[in-house]
Design an enzyme around this catalytic site. Structure first.
Site, PDB file in Angstrom:
ATOM      1  N   GLU A   1      -7.835  11.412  -0.810  1.00 10.92           N
ATOM      2  CA  GLU A   1      -8.548  10.956   0.389  1.00 10.92           C
ATOM      3  C   GLU A   1      -7.499  10.289   1.269  1.00 10.92           C
ATOM      4  OE1 GLU A   1     -11.700  11.582   0.912  1.00 10.92           O
ATOM      5  OE2 GLU A   1     -12.258  12.309  -1.070  1.00 10.92           O
TER       6      GLU A   1
ATOM      7  N   CYS B   1      -9.887   4.561   8.216  1.00  8.02           N
ATOM      8  CA  CYS B   1      -9.319   5.915   8.149  1.00  8.02           C
ATOM      9  C   CYS B   1     -10.015   6.877   9.102  1.00  8.02           C
ATOM     10  CB  CYS B   1      -9.388   6.445   6.729  1.00  8.02           C
ATOM     11  SG  CYS B   1     -11.057   6.457   6.065  1.00  8.02           S
TER      12      CYS B   1
HETATM   13  P1  NAD Z   1      -0.963   3.460   0.723  1.00  8.15           P
HETATM   14  O1  NAD Z   1      -0.838   4.921   0.534  1.00  8.15           O
HETATM   15  O2  NAD Z   1       0.238   2.682   1.129  1.00  8.15           O
HETATM   16  O3  NAD Z   1      -1.485   2.759  -0.624  1.00  8.15           O
HETATM   17  C1  NAD Z   1      -2.673   3.137  -1.280  1.00  8.15           C
HETATM   18  C2  NAD Z   1      -2.578   2.815  -2.757  1.00  8.15           C
HETATM   19  O4  NAD Z   1      -1.522   3.591  -3.307  1.00  8.15           O
HETATM   20  C3  NAD Z   1      -2.273   1.364  -3.105  1.00  8.15           C
HETATM   21  O5  NAD Z   1      -3.095   0.953  -4.173  1.00  8.15           O
HETATM   22  C4  NAD Z   1      -0.822   1.409  -3.533  1.00  8.15           C
HETATM   23  O6  NAD Z   1      -0.489   0.442  -4.515  1.00  8.15           O
HETATM   24  C5  NAD Z   1      -0.750   2.775  -4.162  1.00  8.15           C
HETATM   25  N1  NAD Z   1       0.606   3.328  -4.267  1.00  8.15           N
HETATM   26  C6  NAD Z   1       1.743   2.917  -3.665  1.00  8.15           C
HETATM   27  N2  NAD Z   1       2.784   3.683  -4.057  1.00  8.15           N
HETATM   28  C7  NAD Z   1       2.309   4.584  -4.928  1.00  8.15           C
HETATM   29  C8  NAD Z   1       2.880   5.646  -5.688  1.00  8.15           C
HETATM   30  N3  NAD Z   1       4.176   5.943  -5.617  1.00  8.15           N
HETATM   31  N4  NAD Z   1       2.074   6.372  -6.489  1.00  8.15           N
HETATM   32  C9  NAD Z   1       0.740   6.107  -6.564  1.00  8.15           C
HETATM   33  N5  NAD Z   1       0.150   5.125  -5.865  1.00  8.15           N
HETATM   34  C10 NAD Z   1       0.919   4.375  -5.052  1.00  8.15           C
HETATM   35  O7  NAD Z   1      -2.169   3.281   1.760  1.00  8.15           O
HETATM   36  P2  NAD Z   1      -2.686   1.940   2.424  1.00  8.15           P
HETATM   37  O8  NAD Z   1      -1.699   1.440   3.407  1.00  8.15           O
HETATM   38  O9  NAD Z   1      -3.187   1.017   1.372  1.00  8.15           O
HETATM   39  O10 NAD Z   1      -3.982   2.499   3.205  1.00  8.15           O
HETATM   40  C11 NAD Z   1      -3.916   3.034   4.480  1.00  8.15           C
HETATM   41  C12 NAD Z   1      -3.946   4.543   4.449  1.00  8.15           C
HETATM   42  O11 NAD Z   1      -5.037   5.006   3.679  1.00  8.15           O
HETATM   43  C13 NAD Z   1      -4.145   5.144   5.822  1.00  8.15           C
HETATM   44  O12 NAD Z   1      -3.338   6.281   5.956  1.00  8.15           O
HETATM   45  C14 NAD Z   1      -5.610   5.544   5.825  1.00  8.15           C
HETATM   46  O13 NAD Z   1      -5.943   6.559   6.713  1.00  8.15           O
HETATM   47  C15 NAD Z   1      -5.802   5.954   4.416  1.00  8.15           C
HETATM   48  N6  NAD Z   1      -7.201   5.858   4.052  1.00  8.15           N
HETATM   49  C16 NAD Z   1      -7.891   7.008   3.789  1.00  8.15           C
HETATM   50  C17 NAD Z   1      -9.235   6.918   3.479  1.00  8.15           C
HETATM   51  C18 NAD Z   1     -10.042   8.145   3.157  1.00  8.15           C
HETATM   52  O14 NAD Z   1     -11.099   7.983   2.575  1.00  8.15           O
HETATM   53  N7  NAD Z   1      -9.592   9.333   3.491  1.00  8.15           N
HETATM   54  C19 NAD Z   1      -9.858   5.685   3.428  1.00  8.15           C
HETATM   55  C20 NAD Z   1      -9.113   4.549   3.714  1.00  8.15           C
HETATM   56  C21 NAD Z   1      -7.777   4.635   4.006  1.00  8.15           C
END
Ligand code: NAD
Length: 474
Positions: free
Chosen positions: A221, A255
């Site tokens: 997502e 998002c």
């Molecule tokens: P992010 O990708 O930086 O982090 C999300 C999660 O991934 C965190 O828990 C983080 O600890 C983890 N993470 C970090 N490095 C990782 C790795 N190497 N492997 C696995 N997991 C790892 O995202 P964010 O800044 O927390 O959120 C914002 C982003 O999320 C935006 O791009 C937004 O559009 C998206 N988003 C999408 C949805 C959806 O439902 N499509 C909903 C909300 C947010």
């Protein structure tokens, strides 16, 4: 290092609890309807009884998070998901009858929706409660156990979630693993039976690579630049109200927020003014306004302010909300940007803040071409009262979901599958779609009275050769 940032032992704990859940999923009886409903009820109770603490934790993590946003879009959304699934679960769990071809009669075929086993859920900071717990509702409804890895950017909430889950569930059912990118990497490399990741596209790529050696299926997502296309037949005031509202909720850190607007050239200025008027009306003050959500961190705020300055330096006109913002505040003023250069950060990356560029178009086809030059977005919004135009935009573009004459409404419904396409993600969840996502649809065929196939051999009989010729046709 603050106490909540100490993740020592998280990776070992992850491995130990995963082993425990994995063993249980292979050796214990699969959860029946009553146990699944009980688990869902425990989520609802946990949220209801701890709502004040949850509100406070999320608000402290953000600096300020409007309480109503947490109540309506997070706590309420989780309770709705629990109620929706609990009421329908009996029906969802029933075997689904399948048709049987002549050659296989009088046998019977059906699908059993079975739990996959252990589900991993990685969630982001922007809606920390609902993006951890709604996937959990779907995973538990489908009879699985689960491990959650919430974001390190909401440490108070994530710590609280870990404690609350521990009080409500056995670790063999659900557990929370706290940690930053290192722990998250180990989490994504754990051989789950399914991994649901919500977050950025860049990290989504890493998650898919980490899951590949285990053949762990992933639901991603992700984010992206969700456009809003305004057509010239649509009332400017109405479009402005929707766009301002949806860009200001959670200060644009959503998002499915409209990322930028495409508007007919003659409408751009009046639309910009009308949006700004709505932003002032909705939020007369910014600092000290409990309804105006802050930006999650100083780093994220600095990125947004730098993006505005970069656009200004590139010749863009910046129309900002005029309320004062203190230097040490984590707020960013709602801002409309006109004439942003194509190559500036605001037009290259997902904005994820209360900044709304408006791009002019001369023909509707140009707007669609603009959208199609980018990656496929998570959401697309079209504002037009003309059905043909609505259809024209949908037919010429692609996105995870769509709202016509509104924004974000495709995302918050239990009946409606939620997910992206291409760079905005893969796979959908919510409600029945989530139940299916976390189930294995296991086909069963039952031989009754006679086994027609064994009448063909062995050794292969004339009937078999006759059937082959008849089927292929020669
Ligand atoms: P992010 O990708 O930086 O982090 C999300 C999660 O991934 C965190 O828990 C983080 O600890 C983890 N993470 C970090 N490095 C990782 C790795 N190497 N492997 C696995 N997991 C790892 O995202 P964010 O800044 O927390 O959120 C914002 C982003 O999320 C935006 O791009 C937004 O559009 C998206 N988003 C999408 C949805 C959806 O439902 N499509 C909903 C909300 C947010």
């Amino acid at each position: 290092m603050a106490e909540h940032d100490d993740y020592t032992g998280s990776v070992q704990r992850l491995a130990a609890i995963f082993q425990q859940q994995h063993r249980a999923s292979r050796h214990q009886v699969k959860p029946d309807l009553a146990l699944r409903r009980d688990r869902l009820a425990r989520i609802a109770r946990m949220v209801r009884e701890n709502q004040d603490d949850l509100l406070a934790a999320v608000s402290q993590d953000f600096g300020n998070r409007a309480a109503i946003e947490t109540q309506l879009l997070e706590l309420g959304a989780v309770i709705n998901a629990v109620n929706y699934a609990s009421r329908r679960l009996r029906k969802w769990m029933k075997p689904e009858k399948l048709g049987v071809g002549t050659n296989f009669r009088p046998g019977k075929a059906w699908l059993r929706y079975e739990p996959l086993g252990v589900i991993g859920i990685i969630s982001p900071w922007n809606y920390p409660i609902s993006l951890a717990l709604i996937p959990l509702v779907d995973a538990l409804a489908a009879g699985n156990t689960a491990l959650l890895k919430p974001s390190e950017l909401t440490p108070r909430f994530s710590g609280l979630l870990a404690r609350l889950i521990e009080q409500s569930f056995e670790t063999s059912e659900v557990a929370v693993i706290l940690g930053g990118p290192d722990v998250a990497e180990a989490f994504a490399a754990t051989p789950f039976d399914h991994l649901l990741f919500t977050g950025s596209t860049a990290i989504g790529r890493k998650v898919m690579m980490a899951a590949a050696p285990n053949l762990t299926p992933v639901t991603l997502e992700l984010g992206g630049k969700s456009p809003a296309v305004v057509c010239d037949d649509y009332a400017i005031e109405k479009a402005a109200r929707t766009l301002a509202f949806c860009k200001c909720i959670n200060s644009g850190q959503t998002c499915v927020a409209p990322d930028y607007v495409l508007a007919p050239r003659a409408m751009v200025e009046p639309l910009a003014k009308a949006i700004l008027t709505q932003m002032h009306k909705g939020y007369p003050q910014l600092d000290g306004n409990a309804d105006y959500t802050s930006i999650i961190s100083d780093r994220h705020r600095a990125r947004l302010l730098a993006a505005i300055e970069e656009a200004r330096a590139g010749g863009a006109t910046i129309l900002s909300h005029e309320a004062p913002i203190a230097a040490d505040s984590r707020n960013v003023a709602p801002t409309v940007v006109l004439g942003a250069p194509d190559d500036c950060l605001l037009m290259r990356e997902e904005i994820f803040g209360p900044i709304l560029p408006i791009i002019p178009y001369d023909r509707l086809e140009d707007a669609m071409a603009h959208i199609n030059r980018g990656e496929r977005p998570l959401a697309l919004y079209v504002f037009s009262n003309d059905r043909q135009r609505q259809e024209q935009v949908l037919a010429a573009t692609m996105s995870g979901g769509v709202t016509i004459n509104g924004a974000m409404l495709q995302a918050g419904q239990d009946e409606v599958p939620f997910g992206g396409v291409g760079a905005s993600g893969m796979g959908t969840y919510h409600g029945h779609h989530g139940f299916k996502r976390f189930s294995h649809a296991r086909p069963v065929f039952k031989v009754r009275l006679i086994n027609g196939f064994e009448m063909l051999g062995m050794p292969w009989k004339k009937l078999a050769y006759w059937m082959a010729r008849k089927t292929i046709g020669r």
